[in-house]
Write a protein that holds these residues in place. Structure first.
Motif, PDB file in Angstrom:
ATOM      1  N   GLU A 136      23.272  39.498  50.961  1.00 56.67           N
ATOM      2  CA  GLU A 136      24.649  39.053  51.594  1.00 56.67           C
ATOM      3  C   GLU A 136      25.610  39.033  50.560  1.00 56.67           C
ATOM      4  O   GLU A 136      26.766  39.416  50.743  1.00 56.67           O
ATOM      5  N   ALA A 137      25.519  37.989  49.453  1.00 54.54           N
ATOM      6  CA  ALA A 137      26.638  37.804  48.475  1.00 54.54           C
ATOM      7  C   ALA A 137      26.847  39.162  47.872  1.00 54.54           C
ATOM      8  O   ALA A 137      28.095  39.383  47.540  1.00 54.54           O
ATOM      9  N   LEU A 138      26.110  40.037  47.571  1.00 57.87           N
ATOM     10  CA  LEU A 138      26.175  41.122  46.626  1.00 57.87           C
ATOM     11  C   LEU A 138      27.049  42.078  47.639  1.00 57.87           C
ATOM     12  O   LEU A 138      27.756  42.923  47.138  1.00 57.87           O
ATOM     13  N   ALA A 139      26.876  42.138  48.846  1.00 56.01           N
ATOM     14  CA  ALA A 139      27.768  43.060  49.782  1.00 56.01           C
ATOM     15  C   ALA A 139      29.118  42.829  49.770  1.00 56.01           C
ATOM     16  O   ALA A 139      29.931  43.406  49.753  1.00 56.01           O
ATOM     17  N   TYR A 140      29.699  41.490  49.449  1.00 53.91           N
ATOM     18  CA  TYR A 140      30.854  41.215  49.134  1.00 53.91           C
ATOM     19  C   TYR A 140      31.292  41.328  47.669  1.00 53.91           C
ATOM     20  O   TYR A 140      32.542  41.088  47.487  1.00 53.91           O
ATOM     21  N   MET A 141      30.620  41.428  46.688  1.00 53.92           N
ATOM     22  CA  MET A 141      30.654  41.558  45.293  1.00 53.92           C
ATOM     23  C   MET A 141      31.206  43.027  44.902  1.00 53.92           C
ATOM     24  O   MET A 141      31.820  42.923  43.618  1.00 53.92           O
ATOM     25  N   ASP A 142      30.904  44.121  45.456  1.00 57.57           N
ATOM     26  CA  ASP A 142      31.200  45.339  44.975  1.00 57.57           C
ATOM     27  C   ASP A 142      32.598  45.702  45.218  1.00 57.57           C
ATOM     28  O   ASP A 142      33.318  45.285  46.202  1.00 57.57           O
ATOM     29  N   ARG A 158      44.266  31.854  41.077  1.00 55.08           N
ATOM     30  CA  ARG A 158      45.189  30.826  41.059  1.00 55.08           C
ATOM     31  C   ARG A 158      44.920  29.537  39.989  1.00 55.08           C
ATOM     32  O   ARG A 158      45.728  29.238  39.109  1.00 55.08           O
ATOM     33  N   ARG A 159      43.780  29.128  39.674  1.00 53.96           N
ATOM     34  CA  ARG A 159      43.501  28.434  38.761  1.00 53.96           C
ATOM     35  C   ARG A 159      43.488  28.771  37.453  1.00 53.96           C
ATOM     36  O   ARG A 159      43.976  28.014  36.352  1.00 53.96           O
ATOM     37  N   LEU A 160      43.249  29.943  37.034  1.00 50.07           N
ATOM     38  CA  LEU A 160      43.670  30.548  35.753  1.00 50.07           C
ATOM     39  C   LEU A 160      44.722  31.220  35.558  1.00 50.07           C
ATOM     40  O   LEU A 160      44.828  31.640  34.338  1.00 50.07           O
ATOM     41  N   GLY A 161      45.343  31.378  36.428  1.00 46.25           N
ATOM     42  CA  GLY A 161      46.770  32.042  36.446  1.00 46.25           C
ATOM     43  C   GLY A 161      46.795  33.409  35.985  1.00 46.25           C
ATOM     44  O   GLY A 161      47.594  34.158  35.227  1.00 46.25           O
ATOM     45  N   VAL A 162      45.680  34.137  36.561  1.00 44.11           N
ATOM     46  CA  VAL A 162      45.713  35.582  36.438  1.00 44.11           C
ATOM     47  C   VAL A 162      45.788  36.212  37.919  1.00 44.11           C
ATOM     48  O   VAL A 162      45.649  35.698  38.760  1.00 44.11           O
ATOM     49  N   ASP A 163      46.342  37.507  37.592  1.00 47.74           N
ATOM     50  CA  ASP A 163      46.250  38.357  38.830  1.00 47.74           C
ATOM     51  C   ASP A 163      45.012  38.927  39.398  1.00 47.74           C
ATOM     52  O   ASP A 163      44.132  39.373  38.534  1.00 47.74           O
ATOM     53  N   ARG A 164      44.841  39.074  40.580  1.00 51.59           N
ATOM     54  CA  ARG A 164      43.571  39.725  41.331  1.00 51.59           C
ATOM     55  C   ARG A 164      43.387  41.002  40.314  1.00 51.59           C
ATOM     56  O   ARG A 164      42.261  41.570  40.116  1.00 51.59           O
ATOM     57  N   ASP A 165      44.336  41.744  40.496  1.00 47.96           N
ATOM     58  CA  ASP A 165      44.050  43.203  39.959  1.00 47.96           C
ATOM     59  C   ASP A 165      43.697  43.049  38.300  1.00 47.96           C
ATOM     60  O   ASP A 165      43.170  44.068  37.954  1.00 47.96           O
ATOM     61  N   SER A 213      34.335  44.619  39.127  1.00 49.67           N
ATOM     62  CA  SER A 213      33.994  44.104  40.454  1.00 49.67           C
ATOM     63  C   SER A 213      33.454  42.823  39.973  1.00 49.67           C
ATOM     64  O   SER A 213      33.113  42.079  38.915  1.00 49.67           O
ATOM     65  N   CYS A 214      33.397  42.077  41.182  1.00 46.80           N
ATOM     66  CA  CYS A 214      32.865  40.453  40.912  1.00 46.80           C
ATOM     67  C   CYS A 214      31.205  40.611  40.446  1.00 46.80           C
ATOM     68  O   CYS A 214      30.983  39.667  39.866  1.00 46.80           O
ATOM     69  N   ARG A 215      30.578  41.606  40.946  1.00 38.67           N
ATOM     70  CA  ARG A 215      29.298  41.885  40.726  1.00 38.67           C
ATOM     71  C   ARG A 215      29.139  41.902  39.052  1.00 38.67           C
ATOM     72  O   ARG A 215      28.157  41.350  38.363  1.00 38.67           O
ATOM     73  N   ASP A 216      30.118  42.812  38.430  1.00 39.67           N
ATOM     74  CA  ASP A 216      29.913  42.621  36.927  1.00 39.67           C
ATOM     75  C   ASP A 216      30.304  41.411  36.136  1.00 39.67           C
ATOM     76  O   ASP A 216      29.667  41.118  35.246  1.00 39.67           O
ATOM     77  N   VAL A 217      31.297  40.636  36.658  1.00 39.67           N
ATOM     78  CA  VAL A 217      31.363  39.275  36.236  1.00 39.67           C
ATOM     79  C   VAL A 217      30.318  38.430  36.311  1.00 39.67           C
ATOM     80  O   VAL A 217      29.825  37.772  35.314  1.00 39.67           O
ATOM     81  N   TRP A 218      29.729  38.411  37.541  1.00 42.71           N
ATOM     82  CA  TRP A 218      28.435  37.732  37.675  1.00 42.71           C
ATOM     83  C   TRP A 218      27.559  37.812  36.650  1.00 42.71           C
ATOM     84  O   TRP A 218      26.689  37.052  36.333  1.00 42.71           O
ATOM     85  N   GLN A 219      27.077  39.316  36.639  1.00 46.23           N
ATOM     86  CA  GLN A 219      25.876  39.763  35.629  1.00 46.23           C
ATOM     87  C   GLN A 219      26.252  39.486  34.251  1.00 46.23           C
ATOM     88  O   GLN A 219      25.486  38.963  33.774  1.00 46.23           O
ATOM     89  N   ILE A 220      27.373  39.655  33.739  1.00 51.64           N
ATOM     90  CA  ILE A 220      27.697  39.726  32.475  1.00 51.64           C
ATOM     91  C   ILE A 220      27.939  38.104  32.128  1.00 51.64           C
ATOM     92  O   ILE A 220      27.685  37.681  31.018  1.00 51.64           O
ATOM     93  N   ALA A 221      28.154  37.304  33.255  1.00 51.50           N
ATOM     94  CA  ALA A 221      27.949  35.923  32.909  1.00 51.50           C
ATOM     95  C   ALA A 221      26.776  35.276  32.979  1.00 51.50           C
ATOM     96  O   ALA A 221      26.511  33.944  32.684  1.00 51.50           O
TER      97      ALA A 221
END
Length: 114
Positions: free
Chosen positions: A108-114, A77-84, A92-100
């Motif tokens: 526990e958090a990793l379970a939600y990131m893939d 919503r903040r960035l104006g981009v679609d989830r897809d 995945s969110c995991r890839d975002v986190w790692q590359i960042a």
């Protein structure tokens, strides 16, 4: 598309950069855009474009200000981009986190990131 399942190192300007067994950067201070591009190449994402950088910058800012990854819905919503679009850009969110270049958020958090 996770980065690694074992500890590995890479070199950025003759500095050894260490990662944990899950592929997360051990020292966030060593992160830079060159390293991010190397991690994206290693994970199969390829060249980071403006959408990638916008997401990376947002996630890093939120982490260093609040200590956590923003909810996907909030970020989109903040960035104006679609989830897809985020999923297509990174996988995945995991890839975002790692590359960042952010630290391992824990099991526990990793379970939600893939």
């Amino acid at each position: 598309m996770s980065l690694a399942a074992a500890t590995y190192t890479t070199r950025v300007r003759a500095t050894a950069v260490l990662f944990d067994d899950e592929g997360f950067l051990l020292d966030c201070k060593l992160w830079n855009r060159t390293l991010a591009q190397q991690l994206a190449d290693r994970s199969g994402i390829g060249r980071l474009g403006s959408t990638h950088w916008m997401i990376i910058d947002f996630v890093r800012d939120r982490y260093f200000r609040l200590g956590a990854m923003p909810p996907m819905r909030n970020m989109c919503r903040r960035l104006g981009v679609d989830r897809d679009a985020v999923k297509k850009a990174f996988g995945s969110c995991r890839d975002v986190w790692q590359i960042a270049g952010l630290p391992n958020p824990g099991g526990e958090a990793l379970a939600y990131m893939d």
